[in-house]
Write an enzyme that holds these catalytic residues in place. Structure first.
Site, PDB file in Angstrom:
ATOM      1  N   ILE A   1      37.851  36.243   6.496  1.00  0.00           N
ATOM      2  CA  ILE A   1      37.108  36.468   7.738  1.00  0.00           C
ATOM      3  C   ILE A   1      35.727  36.949   7.340  1.00  0.00           C
ATOM      4  O   ILE A   1      35.579  37.893   6.555  1.00  0.00           O
ATOM      5  CB  ILE A   1      37.834  37.473   8.642  1.00  0.00           C
ATOM      6  CG1 ILE A   1      39.171  36.888   9.101  1.00  0.00           C
ATOM      7  CG2 ILE A   1      36.954  37.849   9.834  1.00  0.00           C
ATOM      8  CD1 ILE A   1      40.039  37.836   9.890  1.00  0.00           C
TER       9      ILE A   1
ATOM     10  N   HIS B   1      39.927  23.940  11.499  1.00  0.00           N
ATOM     11  CA  HIS B   1      41.063  24.769  11.891  1.00  0.00           C
ATOM     12  C   HIS B   1      42.210  23.855  12.316  1.00  0.00           C
ATOM     13  O   HIS B   1      41.993  22.922  13.095  1.00  0.00           O
ATOM     14  CB  HIS B   1      40.675  25.706  13.040  1.00  0.00           C
ATOM     15  CG  HIS B   1      41.784  26.616  13.445  1.00  0.00           C
ATOM     16  ND1 HIS B   1      42.156  27.695  12.678  1.00  0.00           N
ATOM     17  CD2 HIS B   1      42.617  26.594  14.510  1.00  0.00           C
ATOM     18  CE1 HIS B   1      43.178  28.304  13.266  1.00  0.00           C
ATOM     19  NE2 HIS B   1      43.474  27.656  14.378  1.00  0.00           N
TER      20      HIS B   1
ATOM     21  N   ASP C   1      37.588  31.501  14.887  1.00  0.00           N
ATOM     22  CA  ASP C   1      38.056  30.189  15.333  1.00  0.00           C
ATOM     23  C   ASP C   1      37.541  29.817  16.720  1.00  0.00           C
ATOM     24  O   ASP C   1      38.250  29.230  17.540  1.00  0.00           O
ATOM     25  CB  ASP C   1      39.591  30.103  15.262  1.00  0.00           C
ATOM     26  CG  ASP C   1      40.098  30.171  13.831  1.00  0.00           C
ATOM     27  OD1 ASP C   1      39.373  29.709  12.933  1.00  0.00           O
ATOM     28  OD2 ASP C   1      41.204  30.687  13.617  1.00  0.00           O
TER      29      ASP C   1
END
Length: 193
Positions: free
Chosen positions: A97, A114, A150
């Site tokens: 992240i 993703h 995301d």
């Protein structure tokens, strides 16, 4: 001006390899003055680094385990990326992240893939979650990276049917074939646009 692409990986590098092959097959150097300039991993042992070296691509590793703070890791990673003057930074199975400062530094030129049809199922365990939810389809999304995990403008999506006997591994394998296809297409679209 040369458009350098820097790809970040954490593992085996199958998406990175698909992008590198698409760059050659699609003649990105001639058509867009673009090339995959470097592959960087947060794991020195990542198998994708060996694949990249075999393809003649510069590689580097910035081990996140050597940094006490996420910001320090991101700063070191940025220094390594910026050595290649990237026009585009591509997250291809990069399992970290990123801090808001990192995302801001590459705003508009940082993309991710993703394994779900975002906005559905952000985060981890997407295939299992799609199966548990009773979804009839799953898929993959290429999107610009923002500070929200995301999320960000969607550049491309591909839909994969969920079959009655699917488990998470079978679904993941079918989704991965679409990842390899649409990530390169989305990058080519970005280069052309």
């Amino acid at each position: 001006m040369q458009k350098n692409i820097v790809i970040l990986i954490s593992g085996g590098g199958s998406n990175m390899a698909a992008i590198a092959h698409a760059a050659v097959q699609g003649r990105w150097a001639e058509r867009f003055n673009a090339r995959v300039a470097a592959v960087i991993s947060n794991k020195p042992e990542a198998g994708g680094l060996k694949i990249a070296r075999g393809l003649g691509i510069a590689t580097a590793a910035v081990d996140h385990r050597e940094f006490a703070a996420r910001e320090d890791f991101d700063a070191a990673l940025s220094r390594e990326i910026d050595k290649h003057a990237p026009a585009l930074v591509v997250l291809a199975g990069f399992m970290r992240i990123l801090t808001p400062g990192f995302v801001a530094h590459y705003a508009g030129r940082l993309i991710n893939i993703h394994p779900s049809l975002l906005p559905a199922f952000p985060g981890l365990h997407t295939h299992r979650r799609a199966l548990e939810a009773g979804c009839k389809v799953a898929g993959v999304t290429v999107h610009q990276v923002t500070t929200e995990l995301d999320h960000g403008p969607i550049l491309a999506q591909a839909v994969v049917p969920i079959l009655p006997d699917d488990d998470a591994a079978a679904l993941a394998a079918r989704v991965l074939t679409q990842e390899h296809r649409i990530y390169a297409q989305a990058i080519e679209g970005w280069l052309a646009g």
